[in-house]
Every structure is written in structure tokens, then in C-alpha cells.
Design an enzyme around this catalytic site. Sequence first.
Site: not given
Length: 307
Positions: A119, A208, A278
Site C-alpha cells: 500500500s 493493486e 489489500h
Amino acid sequence: MSRLPRPRSTVVRPRRLEHDDVVALVSPASWSDEPWVEESVATVESWGFRARVGRHATDRLGYLAGGDHERAADLNAAIRDPEVRAILCLRGGCGSFRLLADVDTDALRADPKPVIGFSDITALHQVWHLAGVPSVHGAVAGTRAETVRRLLVGEPGEPVRSESGRFGAELTTSGTASGPLSGGNLEMLARGVGVVDNDLAGHVLLLETHREVGLGMVDRALTQLLMSGALDGISGVAVGALEGFEDYEDREWTVLDVLRDRLGPLGVPILAGLPLGHLENPVSVPLGVECELDAGAGTLTVAPLSA
């Protein structure tokens, strides 16, 4: 802040961890609740390593884990400490991007050690890429946390398999691709344009994202990467989690339409439906080492992290 240098042409891989080695736990982005810090320490120690929590890892300043200077100090202390063999980021959130110009890349290259996270930690993965030091995209969370331990001790990882029932798997095309695996969170990669001069030619790109950014952000991020030339010459795309987009539609388009529209013209193999990013139980993979993407077989096979 000046633009960061171009990536090193040679890769220096970290050594594999051994029993009683030190893993530093730091907070370069947002702060974590105390129970999560304790759980992370317990996980690292259960693997036979010594956990060393950064001096400022539990600081709080708004949504940040303390001030920029303090967060950078913890990160660099871990890089410069010869006892520390890996650096675990306790969480993402926001704040890693602020530290890009402060990372001691000379010390990192002189004593290579992986950073672990995903992230917001994608910003640091880009710096590790510039330094030519492999890193780990993942976390010590969920039932697949053990994959981090296996990577750190130098075990060859099993192929990451596309899950046909996972949202986004239908983006998979055909063909094979190879090259170093690089990337991470889509928004963070786009934010780095003009700051981080990553050369991704010949690389397999890992992407992602999650619903918080919306379709517009996905479109803008992909377009920025494309128009900046950041994706010129990539050999393939590995698509991880598209969390929260399962039932979301904007004027008859879904995130799958956006991804097809933006990635399709690249003409490279795409493998989607990978359990990366995630997720409650994400798989962890090395970045900066060679990989083989086989869209037909539905597998992403990544070389060991360590030398």
C-alpha cells in the site's frame, strides 16, 4: 526536494536471515494500535528472530506516526544498524512518500536488507528499486503471514496462482513474460512520476488498488503512468487485489473496463486474480528479483529474495 536518481544497474541481494537475527519494526507512514504492534512483535519472535521496535514507531501526529524527521530517523537507524537484517513496516496509511529523499540509499546498498510492506509502503519499494536492493511486497498479517518468513530465510517461494473466483481474474489474457518484478499500489506508483525516475523497461509490473480511490483515480493514475513513459517497455502486468470494486459501477463502466482500456494497448501478457495487496490474507512476494509470468497457466513465479 530534488528528483531522485535513476535506478542502479546492478542488484545487490540481501543475505538470508538466520535464527536470532534482528528484524526492525518501524512506522514510516501512519500509526498502529498497540495491540497490532504487540502482535507483530510476537509473530516475528515466533519465527526465531529478535524484534526491535523503532524508537518512534508508536509516536502519533494526526494520522502520521510522528513527525517526518522522527520517522525517517527510525528508518535510517534500521538501515545503518548492522544487526538489523530486515525492516518490517507496521502499516501503510499515509506518510511514506514524505521520506523519499531522506532514505540513506548509500548505506542501504552497502548493507542490503529488505523492507517489508505494501500500500503506502510502495513509495519505499520504489526507493529500494532505485538502490538496487530487493524488497518484500506483503505483510505479516493473516493466514499467509508465513510467506514472509519463508522469503526472509531464503526459501524459494511457491508460484502465486491466479484465483479464478477472485474479482478481476477475467482480465487475464495469454502469453508469458519475464523480468524483475516491480510495482505495488497503483496510486503510489503514479504519485512517484516526476519524483522517482524508475526505469521499468523489461520489468513485470505489479499493480493493486482499492475502492477508496474510485474509478477516476484509477483512470488518472494509469494515464499518468502511460503518458509519462513510465510503462514503456514493460514485459507483462501482474494484477493483484481490486478490493471494494466488486459491485461498483460508474456510468456503465467498472474498474475492469478502465483497466482493459488503459492496459490493453500495451500488448503485453496480463495475469490477474492474484491474491496480492489489500486483502485479509495476502500473499507476499519479493520485488526487484526475476520472475516468470504465465498467463495461460495462471502463475507468477518469483525468484528467491536472498543471495
